[in-house]
Design an enzyme around this catalytic site. Structure first.
Site, mmCIF file in Angstrom:
data_model
loop_
_atom_site.group_PDB
_atom_site.id
_atom_site.type_symbol
_atom_site.label_atom_id
_atom_site.label_comp_id
_atom_site.label_asym_id
_atom_site.label_seq_id
_atom_site.Cartn_x
_atom_site.Cartn_y
_atom_site.Cartn_z
ATOM 1 N N GLU A 41 67.924 26.733 59.308
ATOM 2 C CA GLU A 41 67.907 25.277 59.460
ATOM 3 C C GLU A 41 69.105 24.792 60.277
ATOM 4 O O GLU A 41 68.967 23.931 61.151
ATOM 5 C CB GLU A 41 67.841 24.610 58.080
ATOM 6 C CG GLU A 41 66.503 24.935 57.404
ATOM 7 C CD GLU A 41 66.292 24.287 56.038
ATOM 8 O OE1 GLU A 41 65.145 23.904 55.754
ATOM 9 O OE2 GLU A 41 67.264 24.184 55.264
ATOM 10 N N ALA B 262 66.011 25.347 44.129
ATOM 11 C CA ALA B 262 66.018 24.203 43.217
ATOM 12 C C ALA B 262 64.945 24.260 42.115
ATOM 13 O O ALA B 262 65.253 24.005 40.945
ATOM 14 C CB ALA B 262 65.911 22.902 44.011
#
Lengths: 413, 413
Positions: free
Chosen positions: B168, B313
């Protein structure tokens, strides 16, 4: 060969001058030690966790992205060599045919520079983030302290100086300490916090009319601010502030009391006023140097009545344009117009839905002044993106009372 | 008397646990050294000047403002005393009946800690701001350098590690260096910049299926990123990075290669894996300590096939809830459920309108994966305000390609 214009500083004045010279035959270099133009009138909102730095700052380069005759130079200007027409930088130098100095001011401690580390001022994003962290960290520390006397030191906020910055800060801090953020803490109550605004003169906002000063004072008092007039600060140290014989114990002092122009101006060897500003000619040039202009907060422009113009954005913008126009006309005209300031009024906000404004002969207060203030500040914000963001933030803030940017990011201590 | 639960860390896991325990009879203390919960999956967008810190962070206190049984404690936890059920803090200590440890990870330099100062990692807002300033300052420095060889060092960006963060970052930096911000500079061209992603394994995004790795690689290459596979970094210093016999001169190295759990876990005197994570029991408790749980990135939860769950997460959130539910049920039930992870898939974005996603058996790439990525990340962002802001920012960014937060605020060097 095209003539070289150097502009030092990209605040309101420098930016206005550069925009006026964009896409002309001049080769313009805009020098600034920061990479962003800052919308300073809203800086207190960054300091009080209502806006993000990026909401009120734009990268200077992006402003002039499509103006190929404007170069942005991220450097610090150190002095001016008026003999050889050179700007001396921290490394290197720049030749100029014309120079516009728009270096603004820093806060001044009237010879007590040792106060700075206990009482930061508010001029840059760095300053604003430092104050934000000071405020939020103090609340956090107070939450962990059970001794009520010790706790009080962290819950007492003293703002020195009752000009627009001091008033806006005091109002915003009172909202935090009495109404909004305070609710998230378990270990103290709004009544345990104190916000004190200290002013040396007989009234706050002394550049406004007396009834607006009075209105601002009672607005602040309604928010829970203690306004102390005719009080001179004689000492600031890590434990608090001394005023006359009284000592206020506090870990939170913010300085909004005085300004001082940049050291760089001394190298011009011309007459400065007591705040270090250059006393400029009627056309904004400096002494005998027809090709050097000083504008904005760095300039002291005396009106015919002997009063100087205030250090506010509209003055800087109009002066920036004026100096740039003289430069643009320099090869066709030998006569120069005098600068004439067109007063657009001034305004300061005190808290949610409260402000004072003086526009020509019209005086406004309360909600209507606050709406005028909001409108003017959003319209003049640079960049559509920022305008839009700030408007959204304000509407959100107005409805929810939330402070979205309550972040402690840098552990500076 | 109500039982005391201490939760260390307010990342995804800690926050989920605290929410599960909100408004119960337990007295919960949430300890964190930062005052904000961070939406870490979007941190790379702060590092690449697309979002403001406040867009992806919420003050922890404001999350639990109305839950009176939850106390937020801004402190650093140093160690655990499992004998007397105490958390030792940097100053003071906290008793507990139940403890949930959710301290996450820091980046690890595999024993080469001296690399950190040249190659910052990306875990906190401070890290992100440091990287942002490094990138923008490098472009500014390159603008002032005329020597093309010297300039190149500032225009070469090396990212070490081809996991989601590295991918990213590489994609976002390539957009800056090849397409967007680069346009504002006068002194170099997109072709003068280089973005290099170094990966030790044979493919990037190795936790994804092979064809998605391949798709991500070619997306990156289309953005102008050079992807180097099977390459081990052997040295990083102020002048660049060494890979085998090759030395890449650069002032910009970012570390996204390895993680290491907190030192605090060692005080549990239990079995750790090689990344320093606690190997937890099936119910997430630790060794013989039924009342101590480790969750999220700090935990190594072994599936029946001997593989550990990834550090993402959804794992942390589900584990946080699971541990909190065991605590809630503790006085009515003696049997404990085993933790079972429900796989929600994983996704990574590569650049504008490009991403890869694996949701159960479904593999997505390109625009559709990017839309799914955007939706999931906006929906899971904590707080309506942030969701709304980030959505607006993305739409704006998508249309204008502008990087709104290109600010150099802190002069750290």
């Amino acid at each position: 060969m095209s003539k070289k214009v150097v502009i030092i500083g990209s605040g309101f004045g420098g930016l206005a001058a550069a925009k006026e010279l964009a896409d002309t035959e001049f080769e313009v270099t805009l020098v600034d030690r920061n990479n962003h133009h800052l919308f300073q009138p809203l800086l207190y909102q960054v300091a009080t966790a209502a806006l993000s730095p990026a909401d009120i700052a734009v990268p200077i380069r992006s402003v002039f992205s499509s103006n190929k005759n404007i170069n942005v130079f991220l450097r610090e200007a150190v002095s001016i060599d008026t003999q050889s027409n050179k700007v001396v930088l921290s490394d290197g130098e720049l030749d100029f045919d014309f120079l516009i100095i728009a270096t603004g001011t820093r806060h001044s401690y009237f010879g007590n520079n040792e106060w700075e580390k206990f009482a930061p001022g508010l001029k840059t994003l760095d300053d604003a983030l430092e104050i934000r962290e000071k405020i939020i960290s103090s609340l956090e520390k107070a939450e962990l302290i059970s001794d009520k006397e010790k706790q009080k030191e962290y819950l007492t906020f003293v703002i020195v100086g009752g000009g627009p910055t001091g008033v806006e800060l005091a109002g915003a801090i009172a909202e935090i300490a009495k109404k909004t953020i305070i609710k998230d803490y378990r270990n103290f109550l709004p009544s345990d916090t104190k916000v004190i605004l200290i002013e040396a003169a007989g009234r706050i906002l002394s550049s406004y009319s007396e009834d607006l000063s009075e209105s601002a004072k009672s607005d602040l008092e309604n928010l829970g601010v203690k306004v102390m007039l005719n009080q001179q600060v004689t000492l600031i140290d890590e434990s608090g502030v001394k005023i006359g014989n009284q000592f206020i114990k506090t870990k939170n002092v913010i300085w909004a009391a005085g300004n001082e122009a940049s050291e760089l101006l001394r190298s011009l060897n011309t007459k400065l006023d007591k705040a270090g500003r250059v006393i400029v000619n009627k056309d904004l040039s400096v002494g005998e140097n027809e090709n050097i202009f000083v504008i904005g907060d760095a300039a002291c422009f005396l009106n015919n009545d002997g009063k100087s113009l205030p250090g506010i954005a509209p003055v800087a913008i109009q002066q920036g344009r004026h100096a740039a126009q003289i430069i643009k006309n320099s090869h066709t005209s030998n006569t120069r117009k005098e600068f004439i300031y067109r007063d657009k009024g001034s305004m300061a906000t005190i808290g949610k839905a409260k402000a004072v404004a003086e526009i020509r002969k019209i005086k406004l207060k309360g909600l209507i002044a606050w709406l005028a203030w909001s409108l003017v500040h959003v319209v003049f914000l640079i960049g559509y993106r920022n305008r839009f963001r700030v408007m959204i933030e304000w509407i959100w803030h107005y409805i929810t009372n939330s402070h979205g940017t309550r972040l402690i990011v840098n552990k500076r201590n």
